[in-house]
Write an enzyme that holds these catalytic residues in place. Structure first.
Site, short mmCIF file in Angstrom:
data_model
loop_
_atom_site.label_atom_id
_atom_site.label_comp_id
_atom_site.label_asym_id
_atom_site.label_seq_id
_atom_site.Cartn_x
_atom_site.Cartn_y
_atom_site.Cartn_z
N ARG A 232 0.84 -1.18 0.00
CA ARG A 232 0.00 0.00 0.00
C ARG A 232 0.89 1.25 0.00
NH1 ARG A 232 -3.34 -2.39 -1.90
NH2 ARG A 232 -5.46 -2.90 -1.20
N ASP A 256 5.27 -0.39 -7.11
CA ASP A 256 4.04 -0.73 -7.82
C ASP A 256 2.83 0.02 -7.25
OD1 ASP A 256 2.56 -2.38 -9.77
OD2 ASP A 256 1.67 -3.31 -7.99
N GLU A 261 -2.59 7.71 -6.66
CA GLU A 261 -2.63 6.93 -7.89
C GLU A 261 -3.74 7.46 -8.80
OE1 GLU A 261 -2.94 2.76 -7.03
OE2 GLU A 261 -1.04 2.71 -5.93
N HIS A 280 0.40 -0.24 -10.28
CA HIS A 280 -0.43 -1.05 -9.40
C HIS A 280 -0.96 -2.29 -10.13
CE1 HIS A 280 -3.01 -0.70 -5.52
NE2 HIS A 280 -2.79 -1.97 -5.82
#
Length: 321
Positions: A232, A256, A261, A280
């Site tokens: 996270r 990632d 985001e 992600h």
């Protein structure tokens, strides 16, 4: 009559395996999106969060008068654990087990790309430059895996198989763990990260893990170490990460997930040396949505049969025990 509501995102296809549940006797199927969830919730017994990043349930929860079970088609459930749901007699489950191997392979790919200097090779290729050089072995290196749930265990097992020594960091310290051997208390992470080549973040987002990895942890890492985050974004102090990369406190990163985001255009992480950025996607291998649908289908059959689920989220802790 059991009412099943599926929360979907605009333009996302729902597999037939799920929509066909509405054809069964005794099942009413409702399909909702974020702006219609509050109208769909009255009378709903089961809510499938197919739009797994959505926070719509918190705003619509006042309309839920019969809700008994919420399933998130994702590993993380932090967006679901608002106070009203935590305190209510509603079972929460997640996609435990679906993403273990895909994310473990993604972590290994980050490690290999860093160890074999793939970033440099791709830059040389773009410039048509023949730059032969030595790279690092991964066998014999050491990884600290922050997060000892099923995905963290999957990472530990795969890294162990390629002769990387693993240690875990979790909610409590313990010895003799079947996958990690030694597990430290993640609250003391800064006291233990020295000497590790790879610090891998797969921790769930909870009150205890928010900004867990910050300036103190980065300062304690070796300057040859690489930080990897597949968990996270909000478990990391992004400004501290940028500073650590800019100043050479750490050697690189494979990222990632992010606290914002999509990662905004112009963000310094885009252009820092020795940083690999992916959007992600570490768990998204071919057929992942089909596997999520199959898992929910199995759980729904267990729900209808009155059987206990193989796993449930501890809503107070924020993850499956």
């Amino acid at each position: 009559m059991t009412v099943l509501t599926i929360l979907n995102s605009p333009g996302t296809e729902i597999p037939d395996l799920l929509t066909e549940l509405g054809d069964r006797e005794g099942i009413e199927l409702r399909i909702a999106e974020a702006d219609t969830l509050s109208q769909a919730l009255p009378g709903t017994d089961v809510l499938l969060m197919w739009d797994f990043f959505s926070t719509a349930l918190k705003d619509a929860y006042g309309s839920a008068d019969r809700l008994r079970w919420v399933h998130a088609a994702a590993a993380g459930v932090d967006s679901l654990l608002f106070d009203e749901l935590v305190e209510a007699p509603v079972t929460v489950t997640n996609a435990r087990g679906i993403f273990d191997r895909p994310i473990a392979e993604f972590v290994l790919s980050f490690i290999l790309m860093q160890a074999k200097n793939s970033i440099g090779s791709l830059a040389d290729q773009a410039q048509e430059t023949w730059n032969r050089r030595s790279t690092r072995d991964i066998a014999g290196t050491k990884a600290m895996i922050v997060g000892t749930g099923s995905i963290g265990r999957g990472i530990a097992q795969l890294l162990t198989a390629v002769d990387i020594e693993v240690t875990g960091a979790g909610s409590r310290a313990r010895s003799g763990d079947v996958d990690f051997g030694e597990v430290i208390d993640s609250a003391t992470l800064a006291e233990h990260v020295a000497g590790y080549d790879w610090v891998i973040d797969i921790a769930p987002l909870t009150e205890k893990t928010e900004r867990l990895i910050g300036a103190e942890v980065f300062a304690a890492m070796d300057d040859s170490a690489v930080f990897i985050n597949v968990g996270r974004g909000d478990t990391v102090d992004t400004d501290a990460l940028v500073d650590a990369l800019r100043t050479g406190q750490i050697a690189g990163a494979g990222l990632d997930v992010f606290d914002e985001e999509p990662l905004p255009a112009g963000h310094p992480l885009w252009t820092l040396d020795d940083v690999i950025i992916t959007p992600h996607m570490s768990g998204d291998t071919d057929g992942w949505r089909k596997r999520l649908a199959q898992q929910f289908h199995r759980l729904f059959e267990q729900y209808l049969a009155g059987e206990e689920f193989p796993h449930t989220v501890d809503k107070k802790l924020g993850y499956v025990r």
